[in-house]
Design a protein around this motif. Sequence first.
Motif, PDB file in Angstrom:
ATOM      1  N   ILE A 131     -11.189  13.560  13.423  1.00  0.00           N
ATOM      2  CA  ILE A 131     -12.080  14.069  12.530  1.00  0.00           C
ATOM      3  C   ILE A 131     -11.473  14.580  11.263  1.00  0.00           C
ATOM      4  CG2 ILE A 131     -14.089  15.800  12.417  1.00  0.00           C
ATOM      5  CD1 ILE A 131     -14.333  15.436  15.479  1.00  0.00           C
ATOM      6  N   GLY A 132     -12.133  14.118  10.023  1.00  0.00           N
ATOM      7  CA  GLY A 132     -11.457  14.986   8.976  1.00  0.00           C
ATOM      8  C   GLY A 132     -10.269  14.029   8.407  1.00  0.00           C
ATOM      9  N   LYS A 133      -9.546  13.269   9.215  1.00  0.00           N
ATOM     10  CA  LYS A 133      -8.210  12.498   8.806  1.00  0.00           C
ATOM     11  C   LYS A 133      -8.716  11.428   8.039  1.00  0.00           C
ATOM     12  CE  LYS A 133      -5.053  13.510  10.661  1.00  0.00           C
ATOM     13  NZ  LYS A 133      -3.904  14.486  10.393  1.00  0.00           N
ATOM     14  N   PRO A 134      -7.947  11.166   6.829  1.00  0.00           N
ATOM     15  CA  PRO A 134      -8.170  10.073   5.837  1.00  0.00           C
ATOM     16  C   PRO A 134      -7.701   8.901   6.770  1.00  0.00           C
ATOM     17  CG  PRO A 134      -7.106  11.757   4.560  1.00  0.00           C
ATOM     18  CD  PRO A 134      -7.066  12.285   5.942  1.00  0.00           C
ATOM     19  N   VAL A 135      -8.584   7.780   6.563  1.00  0.00           N
ATOM     20  CA  VAL A 135      -8.237   6.579   7.365  1.00  0.00           C
ATOM     21  C   VAL A 135      -8.483   5.288   6.276  1.00  0.00           C
ATOM     22  CG1 VAL A 135      -8.616   4.938   9.204  1.00  0.00           C
ATOM     23  CG2 VAL A 135      -8.958   7.588   9.554  1.00  0.00           C
ATOM     24  N   ALA A 136      -7.401   4.233   6.238  1.00  0.00           N
ATOM     25  CA  ALA A 136      -7.838   3.120   5.574  1.00  0.00           C
ATOM     26  C   ALA A 136      -7.200   1.974   6.258  1.00  0.00           C
ATOM     27  CB  ALA A 136      -6.810   3.152   4.348  1.00  0.00           C
ATOM     28  N   GLU A 158     -12.997   1.316   0.805  1.00  0.00           N
ATOM     29  CA  GLU A 158     -12.743   0.718  -0.488  1.00  0.00           C
ATOM     30  C   GLU A 158     -10.967   0.591  -0.712  1.00  0.00           C
ATOM     31  OE1 GLU A 158     -12.339   4.878  -1.148  1.00  0.00           O
ATOM     32  OE2 GLU A 158     -13.708   3.618  -0.006  1.00  0.00           O
ATOM     33  N   ILE A 159     -10.254   1.155   0.178  1.00  0.00           N
ATOM     34  CA  ILE A 159      -8.956   1.265   0.233  1.00  0.00           C
ATOM     35  C   ILE A 159      -8.414   0.109   1.225  1.00  0.00           C
ATOM     36  CG2 ILE A 159      -6.783   2.427   0.494  1.00  0.00           C
ATOM     37  CD1 ILE A 159      -8.163   4.972  -0.606  1.00  0.00           C
ATOM     38  N   PHE A 160      -8.011  -0.898   0.904  1.00  0.00           N
ATOM     39  CA  PHE A 160      -8.078  -1.917   1.915  1.00  0.00           C
ATOM     40  C   PHE A 160      -6.839  -3.073   1.511  1.00  0.00           C
ATOM     41  CE2 PHE A 160      -9.706  -6.346   3.485  1.00  0.00           C
ATOM     42  CZ  PHE A 160      -9.504  -6.121   5.013  1.00  0.00           C
ATOM     43  N   LEU A 161      -6.157  -3.279   2.346  1.00  0.00           N
ATOM     44  CA  LEU A 161      -4.980  -4.494   2.228  1.00  0.00           C
ATOM     45  C   LEU A 161      -5.198  -5.477   3.173  1.00  0.00           C
ATOM     46  CD1 LEU A 161      -2.536  -5.350   0.606  1.00  0.00           C
ATOM     47  CD2 LEU A 161      -1.125  -4.348   2.264  1.00  0.00           C
ATOM     48  N   ARG A 162      -5.404  -6.800   2.409  1.00  0.00           N
ATOM     49  CA  ARG A 162      -5.517  -8.021   3.342  1.00  0.00           C
ATOM     50  C   ARG A 162      -4.696  -8.980   2.845  1.00  0.00           C
ATOM     51  NH1 ARG A 162     -11.495 -10.420   4.591  1.00  0.00           N
ATOM     52  NH2 ARG A 162     -10.751 -10.703   6.988  1.00  0.00           N
ATOM     53  N   PHE A 174      -1.623  -0.565  -2.593  1.00  0.00           N
ATOM     54  CA  PHE A 174      -2.264   0.179  -1.452  1.00  0.00           C
ATOM     55  C   PHE A 174      -1.681   1.410  -1.111  1.00  0.00           C
ATOM     56  CE2 PHE A 174      -2.550   0.765   3.128  1.00  0.00           C
ATOM     57  CZ  PHE A 174      -3.836   0.749   3.330  1.00  0.00           C
ATOM     58  N   LEU A 175      -0.544   1.439  -0.749  1.00  0.00           N
ATOM     59  CA  LEU A 175      -0.002   2.906  -0.246  1.00  0.00           C
ATOM     60  C   LEU A 175      -0.241   3.764  -1.168  1.00  0.00           C
ATOM     61  CD1 LEU A 175       3.377   1.486   1.404  1.00  0.00           C
ATOM     62  CD2 LEU A 175       1.156   2.348   2.614  1.00  0.00           C
ATOM     63  N   GLU A 176       0.313   3.566  -2.515  1.00  0.00           N
ATOM     64  CA  GLU A 176       0.020   4.448  -3.461  1.00  0.00           C
ATOM     65  C   GLU A 176      -1.522   5.105  -3.854  1.00  0.00           C
ATOM     66  OE1 GLU A 176       1.698   2.361  -6.795  1.00  0.00           O
ATOM     67  OE2 GLU A 176       3.772   3.455  -6.506  1.00  0.00           O
ATOM     68  N   GLU A 177      -2.433   4.160  -3.506  1.00  0.00           N
ATOM     69  CA  GLU A 177      -3.809   4.431  -3.880  1.00  0.00           C
ATOM     70  C   GLU A 177      -4.237   5.256  -2.318  1.00  0.00           C
ATOM     71  OE1 GLU A 177      -8.223   2.394  -4.247  1.00  0.00           O
ATOM     72  OE2 GLU A 177      -6.321   1.221  -3.869  1.00  0.00           O
ATOM     73  N   PHE A 178      -3.885   4.924  -1.283  1.00  0.00           N
ATOM     74  CA  PHE A 178      -4.168   5.782  -0.110  1.00  0.00           C
ATOM     75  C   PHE A 178      -3.314   7.136  -0.260  1.00  0.00           C
ATOM     76  CE2 PHE A 178      -3.590   6.434   4.704  1.00  0.00           C
ATOM     77  CZ  PHE A 178      -5.094   7.011   4.731  1.00  0.00           C
ATOM     78  N   ALA A 179      -2.336   6.932  -0.658  1.00  0.00           N
ATOM     79  CA  ALA A 179      -1.330   8.377  -0.504  1.00  0.00           C
ATOM     80  C   ALA A 179      -2.333   9.314  -1.662  1.00  0.00           C
ATOM     81  CB  ALA A 179      -0.076   8.279  -1.092  1.00  0.00           C
TER      82      ALA A 179
END
Length: 178
Positions: free
Chosen positions: A100-105, A134-138, A165-170
């Motif tokens: 709960i409250g943890k960022p997830v991508a 919206e932060i997604f790597l395929r 992807f990693l920079e956007e998620f971080a």
Amino acid sequence: MKLLAVSGSARRASTNTALLRAVAAVAPQGIEISVFDGVGQLPVFSPDLEEGPPPPSVQALMEAIAQSDGLILSSPEYVHAIPGGLKNAIDWLVSGEHIIGKPVALMHASHRGDDMLAALRLVLSTVTERFAPEIFLRLPLMKMTPGAIMEVVGEGEYRAQAVDFLEEFAAYCRTVAG
């Protein structure tokens, strides 16, 4: 920034686990990624088992999540659905505070799997308000060996996509952390 990458596959030579390991290997400075590939070792969830301390494998997952700034999930699709092992892992986390409250991508290692991804997006948007769909790597890596995946993600366009992807998620993790 410490990220936990959770593989939804219990297979030893999993394409999704290999993707997570390859992305961890190209992580930019300041982003540390640990890969959890133990969904197959978690006992089947039962609310009865929540009455005492969680089983050791579940406790290890919970601690890894608690120590991370965000979660990255990568999973195969089994029969148009979330694999049982990943769903079981999420079930273990629902009644606690770890997710709960943890960022997830999400990441995905195939050009297929849209049904599973839709179901997983629904589940994640239910269990954490910080799921970032919206932060997604395929990357289309299906049928490649783990070694080949490490090689192709380690260079060229796939490497650039992984780093972006990693920079956007971080950045997202830092923003929602306050």
